[in-house]
Design an enzyme around this catalytic site. Sequence first.
Site, short mmCIF file in Angstrom:
data_model
loop_
_atom_site.label_atom_id
_atom_site.label_comp_id
_atom_site.label_asym_id
_atom_site.label_seq_id
_atom_site.Cartn_x
_atom_site.Cartn_y
_atom_site.Cartn_z
N HIS A 1 0.86 -1.19 0.00
CA HIS A 1 0.00 0.00 0.00
C HIS A 1 0.90 1.24 0.00
CE1 HIS A 1 -2.79 3.08 1.35
NE2 HIS A 1 -3.74 2.30 0.91
N GLU B 1 0.87 3.90 1.59
CA GLU B 1 1.27 4.40 2.91
C GLU B 1 2.43 3.57 3.46
OE1 GLU B 1 -2.67 4.42 4.57
OE2 GLU B 1 -3.18 6.03 3.18
N GLU C 1 -3.64 1.93 -7.46
CA GLU C 1 -4.03 3.05 -6.61
C GLU C 1 -3.08 4.23 -6.85
OE1 GLU C 1 -6.29 1.82 -2.94
OE2 GLU C 1 -4.22 1.33 -2.46
#
Length: 268
Positions: free
Chosen positions: A95, A97, A167
Site C-alpha cells: 500500500h 502508505e 491506486e
Amino acid sequence: MAKSFTVIGNWKMYKTARQATDYIEALLPLIDGTKVNVYLAVPYTSIHPAVQYAKETPVIIGAQNMNDSREGAFTGEIAGLMLKEAGAAFVLLGHSERRNVFKEDDAFIHKKLIRAFQDDIQPVLCIGETADHHGKGKTQEVLQDQLEGALKGVPKEEASKLIVAYEPVWAIGSGKTPTAAQIQEAHGFIRDLLCELFGKKIGEGIPILYGGSVKPENVFEIGDEKDVDGVLVGGASLDPKTFASIIQNISGGAPKKRAPRTKKEKKE
Ligand code: PEP
C-alpha cells in the site's frame, strides 16, 4: 457471463475490535444477497473478532500488512502465520502508505508476497504512481517497475491467487480521481503485463481493482470499464452505509463481458 466484482474496504488505523463487530453487524443486512466479493482489511486486533462475527457471511476478513519472515526477532512486526491463525484470508501488500511512510521497497514487497503465498494468505498487491510521476507522464514506467519488482519469479500457480490494486497515490484520500478512461488505460497496461509475466490465461484471470477516492457516486462508471474487476476503498469504507452503497452500485454497473483486447487497442 457477468463480471464478478471484488470490493475491498481498507480501514487503515481506524476502529477498535468492538467497533469492528458493530460495523459488521450494521453492514450485513445492507448487503444481503450480494454477489460481490466483499473484503475488509481491518487492524490486527480486530481480525479474530471480525472473523468470528463474519462467519458464514459474504464478508471476508484480512490484514493490511505482514512481515516477510516466518518468525524472528522483529519487535512490533507480525507474521503471516499469526494472521492466518487469527483467521485472515488475505493481506494488503505494498500500500502506498507502507511504501511512502514506512519506506518499503519493491524487493521487500516481493519477499512479503512470497511469504504470503507460503502461509496461504491471498496477497493484494497495491501499486500506483505519485503526483510527480503522473505529471511527468511516467505512470506506466512506475507501474511496470512496481509490478515486475514484486512479481518476477512468482510461480504461475501462485499468481492465479493474486489480486492487484491500482491506486494512484495522488488519488488516495484526496477526493481526486483519474477519468474512467485513464483508469482503463492503466488497467489495460497492467493486464498486458500480467499476461506477459504469467501467460494469457492466468493474466486475464487476475482481478485488477481500482483504488483512490472511490465513492458511491463514482463507482458505477469506474466499475463499467473493461479491465476494472472491483475497487479498493479507504475513507468511504469506514461507514457501513456508504460502503454498502458502493457494493450495490458497482454490481448495478456490472454486466459487461471482458472481450479480448484487439491488437489495435494494445498498441494504443
Ligand atoms: C486506500 O487507502 O487504499 C484508499 C484508496 O483510500 P481512499 O479511498 O480514502 O482514497
